[in-house]
Design an enzyme around this catalytic site. Structure first.
Site, mmCIF file in Angstrom:
data_model
loop_
_atom_site.group_PDB
_atom_site.id
_atom_site.type_symbol
_atom_site.label_atom_id
_atom_site.label_comp_id
_atom_site.label_asym_id
_atom_site.label_seq_id
_atom_site.Cartn_x
_atom_site.Cartn_y
_atom_site.Cartn_z
ATOM 1 N N ARG A 133 0.937 -1.143 0.088
ATOM 2 C CA ARG A 133 0.033 0.154 0.053
ATOM 3 C C ARG A 133 0.934 1.287 -0.182
ATOM 4 O O ARG A 133 2.094 1.210 0.472
ATOM 5 C CB ARG A 133 -0.809 -0.023 1.218
ATOM 6 C CG ARG A 133 -1.901 -1.212 1.329
ATOM 7 C CD ARG A 133 -2.797 -1.122 2.627
ATOM 8 N NE ARG A 133 -3.517 -2.404 2.854
ATOM 9 C CZ ARG A 133 -3.181 -3.457 3.283
ATOM 10 N NH1 ARG A 133 -1.991 -3.674 3.624
ATOM 11 N NH2 ARG A 133 -4.108 -4.368 3.226
ATOM 12 N N HIS B 170 -3.615 3.093 -4.882
ATOM 13 C CA HIS B 170 -4.110 1.808 -4.649
ATOM 14 C C HIS B 170 -4.109 1.112 -5.843
ATOM 15 O O HIS B 170 -3.913 -0.306 -5.739
ATOM 16 C CB HIS B 170 -5.422 1.605 -3.881
ATOM 17 C CG HIS B 170 -5.416 0.569 -2.962
ATOM 18 N ND1 HIS B 170 -4.615 0.291 -1.930
ATOM 19 C CD2 HIS B 170 -6.169 -0.695 -3.132
ATOM 20 C CE1 HIS B 170 -4.966 -0.692 -1.328
ATOM 21 N NE2 HIS B 170 -5.927 -1.358 -1.981
#
Length: 287
Positions: free
Chosen positions: A154, A229
């Site tokens: 992430r 993302h």
């Protein structure tokens, strides 16, 4: 002999906003996203008119949800709001702060259509990296993008990397969403570039806005609300398309449940391939 008079407990007149503060002090502060949740709860509370907490009725919440839906709020956001309120009531009941049960316990989450995950093609990856290299003034965006593409991290996990977390061509991610530490191997080239960058700058600053600007500049189109993302989805998608193992992918991504990782299984080259050989048309007439 006189009997002791039974005393009924005093009614709990506290408003929802007061309980939100109490919830944060008792329970919320322990969560990684506790402050964010508190702010979301305050926003929901304002929309509900800050009712007396024990008198918030299912009908009142359902009316609020309907209005939010009509105003274009996503189903995921509305489900999150209900989830956070449930957590507040259940947590305060378990801790003894309130004596009544969760008034919203019987409300069902909205059923949501499964969204197809977006990922970048090889050409889009090249375009994005070239755009960042040419136009981004932020010194961290390029290497952070490479780390996310190479490890499935992430964005915020990548930003937390220090030089001490890069050892023997592995990056150790410790500030993770589920709190579990994981280590992911990286190539010699990326290891050299990453260590050199960290030694020069000492660490990373928040660069997510710079990434979004570069993404816009690249003219790559993504679904609304998606930005950095997509790099994690891109890693996982290409990993499976290139023949990766789903259980290995689960460990790399740090998913607690294999169900989360299974979203990428359909991208495997041999996914459901048996349907060709075992369907009745094939077995009956060899078609």
């Amino acid at each position: 002999m006189a009997t002791k008079e039974w005393n009924e407990s005093k009614p709990d007149n506290r408003a929802l906003l007061e309980l939100i503060d109490i919830w944060y002090q008792l329970l919320g502060f322990q969560l990684k996203d506790g402050l964010r949740r508190k702010n979301k709860l305050i926003h929901t509370c304002a929309g509900l008119g800050n009712p007396r907490a024990d008198k918030l009725s299912p009908k009142e919440f359902l009316n609020y949800r309907f209005i939010r839906t009509e105003n274009g709020t996503s189903g995921k956001t509305l489900n999150n709001e209900l989830c956070y309120l449930n957590s507040l009531y259940n947590g305060l009941k378990s801790s003894g702060e309130i004596l009544y049960s969760n008034p919203l316990a019987d409300i069902k989450m909205l059923k949501l259509d499964e969204r197809e995950l977006s990922w970048l093609t090889v050409e889009e990856i090249k375009t994005l990296l070239n755009t960042i290299e040419k136009f981004s003034e932020n010194p961290h965006v390029l290497i952070l993008t490479k780390v996310c593409l190479a490890t499935g991290a992430r964005w915020e996990e990548a930003e937390s990397i220090t030089v001490r977390k890069v050892i023997d061509h592995k990056i150790t991610f410790s500030q993770t969403k589920n709190g579990k530490v994981r280590a992911v191997p990286i190539s010699n080239g990326l290891n050299t570039e990453l260590v050199g960058h960290l030694e020069e700058f000492g660490g990373f600053s928040n660069s997510s806005s710079a990434f979004r600007r570069a993404l816009v500049k690249s003219k790559i189109r993504l679904p609304k609300g998606q930005a950095a993302h997509v790099l994690r989805h891109t890693f996982a998608s290409h990993f499976m398309m290139n023949g990766g193992n789903i259980l290995t992918l689960q460990r790399i991504l740090g998913h607690s449940s294999i169900n989360m990782t299974m979203r990428y299984s359909h991208l495997s080259p041999d996914h459901l391939l048996e349907s060709i050989n075992l369907n009745p048309l094939t077995t009956a007439i060899g078609y």
